[in-house]
Design a protein around this motif. Structure first.
Motif, PDB file in Angstrom:
ATOM      1  N   GLY A  20     -24.329   1.316  24.189  1.00  0.00           N
ATOM      2  CA  GLY A  20     -23.856   0.805  22.903  1.00  0.00           C
ATOM      3  C   GLY A  20     -23.806  -0.710  22.882  1.00  0.00           C
ATOM      4  N   TRP A  21     -23.333  -1.319  23.986  1.00  0.00           N
ATOM      5  CA  TRP A  21     -23.277  -2.776  24.056  1.00  0.00           C
ATOM      6  C   TRP A  21     -24.684  -3.381  24.011  1.00  0.00           C
ATOM      7  CZ3 TRP A  21     -25.362  -6.241  27.475  1.00  0.00           C
ATOM      8  CH2 TRP A  21     -24.958  -7.557  27.333  1.00  0.00           C
ATOM      9  N   ALA A  22     -25.613  -2.784  24.734  1.00  0.00           N
ATOM     10  CA  ALA A  22     -26.989  -3.299  24.737  1.00  0.00           C
ATOM     11  C   ALA A  22     -27.601  -3.216  23.337  1.00  0.00           C
ATOM     12  CB  ALA A  22     -27.842  -2.524  25.745  1.00  0.00           C
ATOM     13  N   THR A  23     -27.286  -2.162  22.598  1.00  0.00           N
ATOM     14  CA  THR A  23     -27.764  -2.045  21.222  1.00  0.00           C
ATOM     15  C   THR A  23     -27.184  -3.149  20.356  1.00  0.00           C
ATOM     16  OG1 THR A  23     -27.988   0.338  21.467  1.00  0.00           O
ATOM     17  CG2 THR A  23     -27.876  -0.516  19.227  1.00  0.00           C
ATOM     18  N   ALA A  24     -25.884  -3.387  20.492  1.00  0.00           N
ATOM     19  CA  ALA A  24     -25.245  -4.460  19.717  1.00  0.00           C
ATOM     20  C   ALA A  24     -25.832  -5.822  20.085  1.00  0.00           C
ATOM     21  CB  ALA A  24     -23.738  -4.441  19.929  1.00  0.00           C
ATOM     22  N   ALA A  25     -26.078  -6.047  21.369  1.00  0.00           N
ATOM     23  CA  ALA A  25     -26.669  -7.317  21.802  1.00  0.00           C
ATOM     24  C   ALA A  25     -28.085  -7.482  21.256  1.00  0.00           C
ATOM     25  CB  ALA A  25     -26.674  -7.406  23.326  1.00  0.00           C
ATOM     26  N   ALA A  26     -28.871  -6.407  21.257  1.00  0.00           N
ATOM     27  CA  ALA A  26     -30.222  -6.479  20.693  1.00  0.00           C
ATOM     28  C   ALA A  26     -30.180  -6.740  19.196  1.00  0.00           C
ATOM     29  CB  ALA A  26     -30.978  -5.177  20.982  1.00  0.00           C
ATOM     30  N   MET A  27     -29.215  -6.139  18.513  1.00  0.00           N
ATOM     31  CA  MET A  27     -29.074  -6.394  17.079  1.00  0.00           C
ATOM     32  C   MET A  27     -28.679  -7.844  16.817  1.00  0.00           C
ATOM     33  SD  MET A  27     -27.280  -2.861  15.833  1.00  0.00           S
ATOM     34  CE  MET A  27     -27.116  -3.355  14.135  1.00  0.00           C
ATOM     35  N   ILE A  60     -21.402 -11.263  16.983  1.00  0.00           N
ATOM     36  CA  ILE A  60     -20.962 -11.992  18.183  1.00  0.00           C
ATOM     37  C   ILE A  60     -19.620 -11.444  18.659  1.00  0.00           C
ATOM     38  CG2 ILE A  60     -20.121 -14.238  19.003  1.00  0.00           C
ATOM     39  CD1 ILE A  60     -22.365 -15.494  17.250  1.00  0.00           C
ATOM     40  N   ALA A  61     -18.681 -11.226  17.726  1.00  0.00           N
ATOM     41  CA  ALA A  61     -17.378 -10.658  18.097  1.00  0.00           C
ATOM     42  C   ALA A  61     -17.539  -9.256  18.676  1.00  0.00           C
ATOM     43  CB  ALA A  61     -16.452 -10.630  16.876  1.00  0.00           C
ATOM     44  N   VAL A  62     -18.415  -8.462  18.087  1.00  0.00           N
ATOM     45  CA  VAL A  62     -18.647  -7.098  18.594  1.00  0.00           C
ATOM     46  C   VAL A  62     -19.181  -7.151  20.020  1.00  0.00           C
ATOM     47  CG1 VAL A  62     -20.189  -5.109  18.339  1.00  0.00           C
ATOM     48  CG2 VAL A  62     -18.897  -5.935  16.377  1.00  0.00           C
ATOM     49  N   VAL A  63     -20.154  -8.009  20.264  1.00  0.00           N
ATOM     50  CA  VAL A  63     -20.744  -8.101  21.610  1.00  0.00           C
ATOM     51  C   VAL A  63     -19.702  -8.593  22.620  1.00  0.00           C
ATOM     52  CG1 VAL A  63     -22.445  -9.349  22.997  1.00  0.00           C
ATOM     53  CG2 VAL A  63     -23.124  -8.331  20.830  1.00  0.00           C
ATOM     54  N   LEU A  64     -18.884  -9.556  22.233  1.00  0.00           N
ATOM     55  CA  LEU A  64     -17.888 -10.093  23.161  1.00  0.00           C
ATOM     56  C   LEU A  64     -16.782  -9.095  23.490  1.00  0.00           C
ATOM     57  CD1 LEU A  64     -17.484 -13.766  21.885  1.00  0.00           C
ATOM     58  CD2 LEU A  64     -18.637 -12.970  23.943  1.00  0.00           C
ATOM     59  N   PHE A  65     -16.344  -8.324  22.505  1.00  0.00           N
ATOM     60  CA  PHE A  65     -15.202  -7.426  22.706  1.00  0.00           C
ATOM     61  C   PHE A  65     -15.595  -5.977  22.979  1.00  0.00           C
ATOM     62  CE2 PHE A  65     -13.228 -10.784  20.032  1.00  0.00           C
ATOM     63  CZ  PHE A  65     -12.339 -11.243  20.992  1.00  0.00           C
ATOM     64  N   TRP A  71     -12.569  -0.767  19.034  1.00  0.00           N
ATOM     65  CA  TRP A  71     -12.969  -1.015  17.647  1.00  0.00           C
ATOM     66  C   TRP A  71     -14.420  -1.456  17.490  1.00  0.00           C
ATOM     67  CZ3 TRP A  71     -14.663  -5.721  16.069  1.00  0.00           C
ATOM     68  CH2 TRP A  71     -14.283  -6.847  16.802  1.00  0.00           C
ATOM     69  N   PRO A  72     -15.005  -2.246  18.406  1.00  0.00           N
ATOM     70  CA  PRO A  72     -16.406  -2.624  18.180  1.00  0.00           C
ATOM     71  C   PRO A  72     -17.354  -1.417  18.186  1.00  0.00           C
ATOM     72  CG  PRO A  72     -15.419  -4.105  19.772  1.00  0.00           C
ATOM     73  CD  PRO A  72     -14.461  -2.978  19.558  1.00  0.00           C
ATOM     74  N   ALA A  73     -17.121  -0.490  19.092  1.00  0.00           N
ATOM     75  CA  ALA A  73     -17.982   0.694  19.160  1.00  0.00           C
ATOM     76  C   ALA A  73     -17.799   1.557  17.920  1.00  0.00           C
ATOM     77  CB  ALA A  73     -17.658   1.503  20.416  1.00  0.00           C
ATOM     78  N   TYR A  74     -16.547   1.712  17.485  1.00  0.00           N
ATOM     79  CA  TYR A  74     -16.286   2.506  16.285  1.00  0.00           C
ATOM     80  C   TYR A  74     -16.855   1.820  15.042  1.00  0.00           C
ATOM     81  CZ  TYR A  74     -13.009   5.282  19.076  1.00  0.00           C
ATOM     82  OH  TYR A  74     -12.438   6.093  20.008  1.00  0.00           O
ATOM     83  N   LEU A  75     -16.773   0.503  14.995  1.00  0.00           N
ATOM     84  CA  LEU A  75     -17.324  -0.235  13.858  1.00  0.00           C
ATOM     85  C   LEU A  75     -18.837  -0.078  13.785  1.00  0.00           C
ATOM     86  CD1 LEU A  75     -16.858  -2.331  11.537  1.00  0.00           C
ATOM     87  CD2 LEU A  75     -17.354  -4.084  13.247  1.00  0.00           C
ATOM     88  N   MET A  76     -19.501  -0.229  14.914  1.00  0.00           N
ATOM     89  CA  MET A  76     -20.960  -0.101  14.925  1.00  0.00           C
ATOM     90  C   MET A  76     -21.391   1.298  14.490  1.00  0.00           C
ATOM     91  SD  MET A  76     -22.210  -3.022  15.756  1.00  0.00           S
ATOM     92  CE  MET A  76     -23.879  -2.643  16.198  1.00  0.00           C
ATOM     93  N   PHE A  77     -20.698   2.316  14.975  1.00  0.00           N
ATOM     94  CA  PHE A  77     -21.055   3.686  14.596  1.00  0.00           C
ATOM     95  C   PHE A  77     -20.635   3.985  13.159  1.00  0.00           C
ATOM     96  CE2 PHE A  77     -20.253   8.384  14.742  1.00  0.00           C
ATOM     97  CZ  PHE A  77     -21.583   8.741  14.758  1.00  0.00           C
ATOM     98  N   VAL A 106     -28.154   6.823  17.308  1.00  0.00           N
ATOM     99  CA  VAL A 106     -27.854   7.601  18.522  1.00  0.00           C
ATOM    100  C   VAL A 106     -27.168   6.724  19.562  1.00  0.00           C
ATOM    101  CG1 VAL A 106     -28.918   8.804  20.489  1.00  0.00           C
ATOM    102  CG2 VAL A 106     -29.652   9.316  18.156  1.00  0.00           C
ATOM    103  N   THR A 107     -27.654   5.510  19.741  1.00  0.00           N
ATOM    104  CA  THR A 107     -27.039   4.629  20.741  1.00  0.00           C
ATOM    105  C   THR A 107     -25.653   4.168  20.294  1.00  0.00           C
ATOM    106  OG1 THR A 107     -28.223   2.716  19.841  1.00  0.00           O
ATOM    107  CG2 THR A 107     -29.230   3.865  21.711  1.00  0.00           C
ATOM    108  N   SER A 108     -25.448   4.003  18.989  1.00  0.00           N
ATOM    109  CA  SER A 108     -24.106   3.668  18.488  1.00  0.00           C
ATOM    110  C   SER A 108     -23.142   4.828  18.716  1.00  0.00           C
ATOM    111  CB  SER A 108     -24.164   3.316  17.005  1.00  0.00           C
ATOM    112  OG  SER A 108     -24.920   2.161  16.799  1.00  0.00           O
ATOM    113  N   PHE A 109     -23.635   6.048  18.521  1.00  0.00           N
ATOM    114  CA  PHE A 109     -22.811   7.223  18.804  1.00  0.00           C
ATOM    115  C   PHE A 109     -22.442   7.279  20.285  1.00  0.00           C
ATOM    116  CE2 PHE A 109     -22.759  11.599  20.410  1.00  0.00           C
ATOM    117  CZ  PHE A 109     -21.613  12.053  19.791  1.00  0.00           C
ATOM    118  N   LEU A 110     -23.425   7.027  21.147  1.00  0.00           N
ATOM    119  CA  LEU A 110     -23.139   7.032  22.585  1.00  0.00           C
ATOM    120  C   LEU A 110     -22.100   5.977  22.949  1.00  0.00           C
ATOM    121  CD1 LEU A 110     -26.662   7.561  24.178  1.00  0.00           C
ATOM    122  CD2 LEU A 110     -24.746   9.159  24.169  1.00  0.00           C
ATOM    123  N   GLY A 111     -22.220   4.792  22.369  1.00  0.00           N
ATOM    124  CA  GLY A 111     -21.246   3.741  22.640  1.00  0.00           C
ATOM    125  C   GLY A 111     -19.847   4.120  22.192  1.00  0.00           C
TER     126      GLY A 111
END
Length: 132
Positions: A20-27, A60-65, A71-77, A106-111
């Motif tokens: 999930g973090w790698a997906t957020a970083a790629a985004m 940036i906040a999502v990737v850092l936290f 909350w970042p994983a839930y927000l992304m999903f 799918v990767t957001s769900f996994l995160g």
């Protein structure tokens, strides 16, 4: 649960969280690249520029936290379906873009699942300390 099961659950959850973090970083990289390219062409009006800055700051906040909070994983999903439906229904995105969108979902769900599992394991680890 025996310690072996807990270790396996923790490793799986950490792997899911990393995905999930790698997906957020790629985004984030894709978002910043798009903003820089648009700025170099001089095509951003003030409203679009403000939205780009807001979205980039939020990513940036999502990737850092991502690894420390849920909350970042839930927000992304949570926001993924809106972007996917908009891309599918309103923008009529080509199939390749929709496949990328499904992979992001799918990767957001996994995160989110990894964040939930790690939180449950942390609570489980602290339970004996609170009872003592």
């Amino acid at each position: 649960m025996n310690p072996t099961d807990l270790d396996h659950a923790r490793r799986t959850a950490q792997w899911q969280l990393w995905v999930g973090w790698a997906t957020a970083a790629a985004m984030l990289v894709a978002r910043l690249t798009t903003v820089v390219l648009q700025l170099s062409r001089g095509r951003l009006d003030p409203v679009d520029f403000a939205m780009a800055i807001f979205k980039s700051g939020l990513l940036i906040a999502v990737v850092l936290f991502y690894g420390r909070h849920r909350w970042p994983a839930y927000l992304m999903f949570g926001v993924w379906p809106f972007g996917f439906i908009l891309g599918w229904r309103l923008a009529h995105a080509p199939p390749a873009v929709l496949v990328v969108g499904l992979v992001i979902g799918v990767t957001s769900f996994l995160g989110a699942r990894g964040a939930r599992t790690l939180h449950a394991l942390r609570v489980l680890d602290q339970a004996p300390a609170l009872a003592a």
